[in-house]
Each structure stands twice: as C-alpha cells, then as structure tokens.
Scaffold this motif. Sequence first.
Motif, mmCIF file in Angstrom:
data_model
loop_
_atom_site.group_PDB
_atom_site.id
_atom_site.type_symbol
_atom_site.label_atom_id
_atom_site.label_comp_id
_atom_site.label_asym_id
_atom_site.label_seq_id
_atom_site.Cartn_x
_atom_site.Cartn_y
_atom_site.Cartn_z
ATOM 1 N N GLU A 76 37.420 44.037 48.986
ATOM 2 C CA GLU A 76 37.747 42.569 49.047
ATOM 3 C C GLU A 76 36.648 41.856 49.754
ATOM 4 O O GLU A 76 35.694 42.472 49.998
ATOM 5 N N PHE A 115 33.317 39.986 43.260
ATOM 6 C CA PHE A 115 34.210 40.274 42.177
ATOM 7 C C PHE A 115 33.163 40.962 40.981
ATOM 8 O O PHE A 115 33.764 42.067 40.431
ATOM 9 N N PHE A 126 39.816 44.628 42.725
ATOM 10 C CA PHE A 126 39.222 43.378 43.682
ATOM 11 C C PHE A 126 40.630 42.908 44.141
ATOM 12 O O PHE A 126 41.549 42.854 43.647
ATOM 13 N N ASN A 167 42.488 39.992 46.488
ATOM 14 C CA ASN A 167 42.282 38.711 46.942
ATOM 15 C C ASN A 167 43.716 38.187 47.346
ATOM 16 O O ASN A 167 44.650 38.613 46.644
ATOM 17 N N LEU A 217 45.540 34.371 39.413
ATOM 18 C CA LEU A 217 44.614 35.340 39.722
ATOM 19 C C LEU A 217 44.748 36.621 39.116
ATOM 20 O O LEU A 217 43.800 37.117 38.846
ATOM 21 N N VAL A 264 42.458 40.108 39.206
ATOM 22 C CA VAL A 264 42.695 40.433 40.547
ATOM 23 C C VAL A 264 43.943 41.085 40.435
ATOM 24 O O VAL A 264 44.823 41.332 39.465
ATOM 25 N N GLY A 289 46.563 42.429 46.253
ATOM 26 C CA GLY A 289 46.690 40.853 47.158
ATOM 27 C C GLY A 289 47.621 41.014 48.176
ATOM 28 O O GLY A 289 48.798 41.477 48.187
#
Length: 318
Positions: A235, A268, A278, A280, A290, A295, A298
């Motif tokens: 992240e 990223f 990744f 986020n 996203l 992504v 999260g």
Amino acid sequence: MTRFQTSFVLVAAAAVASLAAQAPKPKHINRAIELLDAGQPIYYTGSHSGTEGTFEAGKLDAQTWADYISYDMEHAPYDVKGLAEYMRGLAAGGPTRSGHRTPAVIVNVPVNGIDEAAVRANAWMFSQVLATGVHGILLTHADTPGAVRAFIEMSRLPIHKQGVGKGLDEGRRGAHGTPTAAQIWGVTGQEYEDKADAWPLNPNGQLLFGVNLEDKYALGNAEQNLKVPGIAFAEWGPGDMALSLGVRGPGNVAEKDPQMLAARARVFAACKANKVFFLNSMNATNVVDLLKEGVMIGPANQRAAEIGRQFTKRTMPW
C-alpha cells in the motif's frame, strides 16, 4: 430419558450433522489467500484503538463480515498476550460462515523498515506475533530493499526454500512458536510448519506478508522493494505519504495533490510490474471503479464490501 426426549436428541443430532455436511470446505486456512487465489478482491476491517486484545472481542469478531482483520500494534500498544487472547477468542467463536476456522488476521507491527539493521534487530517481534497464530504481517515504512528482504527472511522457517538464492537468504524464524500457532490454526505442529510460509511465493503457504511504502524514502525505492520475493501486497499509505511529501490538508484534498497522485501511480505501477496486490481504501461510491482499476485489497465498510462482492460475483459465503 423419555421417548420424546430421545426423539428430540436424535433430531437435533441429525440437524447438526446435516449443517456440518453442508458447511463449505475451505481450500486454504487463510480465507484472504483463498479469495485472492481465486481472483477475488478482499475487504478488511480494523482499528487503531487497541481495544481488540481480549478473548471476548475475538469471539465476537469471529463472525465478522470482513475477509480479514487488520490488528494494529504500530500505534496501539504492543501487547502480545492480548493478541494471543484475541486469537483464542476467534477460534472459540468460529468457524466463519465460509467454513474457515477463523477470519484471517494481519498485524501491523511496531517495526519501521527504515533499513536492514533496524528490521533484523527487531525481528523478535515477528516471531512473537506469528506464534499467536496470526495469518500475516504488514511492515510499516518499508524504505529499503534490504529492510524488506530482512523482514521476509526473519519471518520464514528455514525449511522453506522458494526464493532462496534468488533474492532471499534462508529463513531465520525458530520453531518454538509452532505449538501455540498450530492450536489456533487447528492443525498439527508439522502441518503448521509446512504451511507457515509466504504466499504466493510458496503456493502452499498460508501467511500474507505486506509492505507499506508510505514515505518519500520508500517511494524512491518502490520498484526495488517490491522485487523482493515473498511480498504479497503493498500500500502507499496516503496519510504518512502526505506528511513525508509536505502535503497538508484533509485526506480527500491531500490525495488530489499532484505529488500524491504521482506517488500512488508509482507504487501501483511497481505492484503491477512485480505481480504484487495493491491495497487502497474503498468506500461505497468508489469501490467499483477501484476494482476496475485493479485494486484487490482495501479497508472498507460493510456496504462497500457488499457492493464489491456483488460486482465480482463472489460465491464464497460471507
């Protein structure tokens, strides 16, 4: 026992057996890994309050809607006894609706990856945390490739050889945390040692290791940091990144600053280049966009997770 009582007991036993037969049979101990392995995004919950560390809190959280629990020890007290009690509570309150013994738990440890020496000197924290039966660790302020490499090596048992000689030296974690961790996972000591390794580097591993590239030093080394074998996710830590870059203002304003947009794009891109997931932050209004962007992990609230799961047609119960 009367005939009625006997009949009731038999019916109840049959119902329990039926539910057990219908319960999902997980392919992995770590639910987060099982989902990522199937190409499904994962959503987590957690706090910086330090209030999680009790048996009762763990028992309550065993049925969380989240795919994993982020357990903070970076800014909350470093309380391994509390973490161990929490893990015991998760096991007592399980299994999850997906059939896993517990939700996955990933711990933010109070070790900053400023350099290799700092990480190796504080690696005892990795050993103590992993001995409680957690399912992963996040290294904060992962600034240099040496620090990231030390993090992975000090968290691995030496019996695992994937990546050794190809960016990693032999693992240095000891065996004495095995019995307590194995009890939480519900496996034998040997089974735990076979599975207590970095995924996806080891396809049979059940530990997720992540890094937070959350300052200008980590940003400058992003590509090399994520080349280190054993890292599953990364992240960009917008809160600390903003402070490091000298960007001030509320989070939603700071993240639109050109320096911040460039930092996120660089982290990223480094993730994509090294096949690292990744992470986020997500909410109900941006989760679909996203996910389309790529992504896969999260922090989110329950509503955002519901929207995301429906969008990706997830079938695993939650």
